[in-house]
Design a protein around this motif. Structure first.
Motif, PDB file in Angstrom:
ATOM      1  N   ASN A   1      -1.490 113.129 124.937  1.00 39.62           N
ATOM      2  CA  ASN A   1      -2.059 114.267 125.431  1.00 39.62           C
ATOM      3  C   ASN A   1      -3.797 114.212 125.039  1.00 39.62           C
ATOM      4  OD1 ASN A   1       0.136 115.644 125.904  1.00 39.62           O
ATOM      5  ND2 ASN A   1       0.567 116.331 123.695  1.00 39.62           N
ATOM      6  N   GLU A   2      -4.184 113.363 124.268  1.00 42.53           N
ATOM      7  CA  GLU A   2      -5.728 113.178 124.044  1.00 42.53           C
ATOM      8  C   GLU A   2      -6.135 112.464 125.070  1.00 42.53           C
ATOM      9  OE1 GLU A   2      -9.198 114.110 122.775  1.00 42.53           O
ATOM     10  OE2 GLU A   2      -7.236 114.834 121.798  1.00 42.53           O
TER      11      GLU A   2
ATOM     12  N   SER B   1       0.882 112.896 120.861  1.00 43.82           N
ATOM     13  CA  SER B   1      -0.396 113.361 120.624  1.00 43.82           C
ATOM     14  C   SER B   1      -1.368 112.603 121.372  1.00 43.82           C
ATOM     15  CB  SER B   1      -0.443 113.606 119.219  1.00 43.82           C
ATOM     16  OG  SER B   1      -1.613 113.785 118.674  1.00 43.82           O
TER      17      SER B   1
ATOM     18  N   TYR C   1       2.953 118.530 133.715  1.00 44.50           N
ATOM     19  CA  TYR C   1       1.558 118.237 133.896  1.00 44.50           C
ATOM     20  C   TYR C   1       1.504 117.636 135.350  1.00 44.50           C
ATOM     21  CZ  TYR C   1       0.634 118.962 128.977  1.00 44.50           C
ATOM     22  OH  TYR C   1       0.593 119.463 127.701  1.00 44.50           O
TER      23      TYR C   1
ATOM     24  N   GLU D   1      -6.845 119.334 131.569  1.00 45.84           N
ATOM     25  CA  GLU D   1      -7.844 120.544 131.779  1.00 45.84           C
ATOM     26  C   GLU D   1      -8.479 120.788 133.068  1.00 45.84           C
ATOM     27  OE1 GLU D   1     -10.508 119.878 128.531  1.00 45.84           O
ATOM     28  OE2 GLU D   1      -9.238 120.822 127.016  1.00 45.84           O
TER      29      GLU D   1
ATOM     30  N   LYS E   1      -6.116 114.354 128.350  1.00 48.96           N
ATOM     31  CA  LYS E   1      -6.829 115.782 128.259  1.00 48.96           C
ATOM     32  C   LYS E   1      -7.615 115.759 129.467  1.00 48.96           C
ATOM     33  CE  LYS E   1      -8.917 118.864 124.857  1.00 48.96           C
ATOM     34  NZ  LYS E   1      -9.610 118.858 123.645  1.00 48.96           N
TER      35      LYS E   1
END
Length: 198
Positions: free
Chosen positions: A105-106, A102, A150, A113, A109
């Motif tokens: 991912n933050e 987590s 990713y 994105e 991000k």
């Protein structure tokens, strides 16, 4: 335990990172050599204009930052995004793979994105983490899948003298590439998540 590093052709790490999105295991013996390798990876990333997520302890980060600042402009230095390794691996108060995932991912991000190619260097120091080999294997499998999903390059650095035989076996099974000197070779024992479940 005998370390099996593969019988395939060696390739320059810099070349591999440019051409693919590898998940590389780097086992280091010496702190000075470690810093040189990390510095080379960071310089290559900045020179290529690719952001790099650096998971490192504060002491090493300050040394790397000082060296990089003497070579690159303040604008170029913005490509290096630092995450303190203790905060990164112990974000939930203990070594807990879902919490680490987590946190990753933050931090990643903005790149994910915006579909920005990025690189990552993660220093894992076991003197500060009380995780067992199965937890490390669980996290490395999650990360291996993230590298593929990713499309980013990742080097996971572990100090060899602090790596048990059980942990070494897990690391060799979860990293498709192994850094050896200035080159990278494929792991004979790597098993992807799909292969592990067969």
């Amino acid at each position: 335990m005998v370390e099996t590093f593969g019988n395939t052709k060696e390739i320059c790490m810099q070349t591999l990172v440019k051409e693919e999105y590898p998940h590389i295991l780097y086992l280091y013996e010496d702190a000075e050599c470690y810093l040189k390798r990390a510095l080379s990876f960071l310089k290559d990333s900045i020179t290529a204009g690719e952001p790099v997520l650096l998971v490192e302890n504060e002491r090493n980060y300050q040394k790397l930052k000082a060296e990089l600042s003497s070579c690159f402009s303040a604008e170029e230095m913005k490509l290096v995004n630092y995450a303190n390794s203790i905060s990164f691996y112990l974000s939930s108060g203990s070594y807990f793979p879902p919490a680490i995932e987590s946190y990753f991912n933050e931090v990643a991000k903005p790149y994910i994105e915006e579909n920005i190619r990025f690189r990552s260097w993660a220093h894992v120091e076991w003197s500060t983490i009380n995780g067992s080999a199965h937890l490390v294997e669980q996290l490395e499998r999650i990360i291996d899948q993230a590298v593929k999903q990713y499309s980013f390059s990742l080097v996971c650095a572990y100090e060899r003298s602090r790596t048990s035989d059980e942990l070494m076996e897990a690391l060799l099974q979860t990293h498709p590439y192994i850094a050896k000197g200035d080159s990278v070779i494929t792991s004979d024992t790597y098993r992807s998540n799909s292969e592990k479940n067969v």
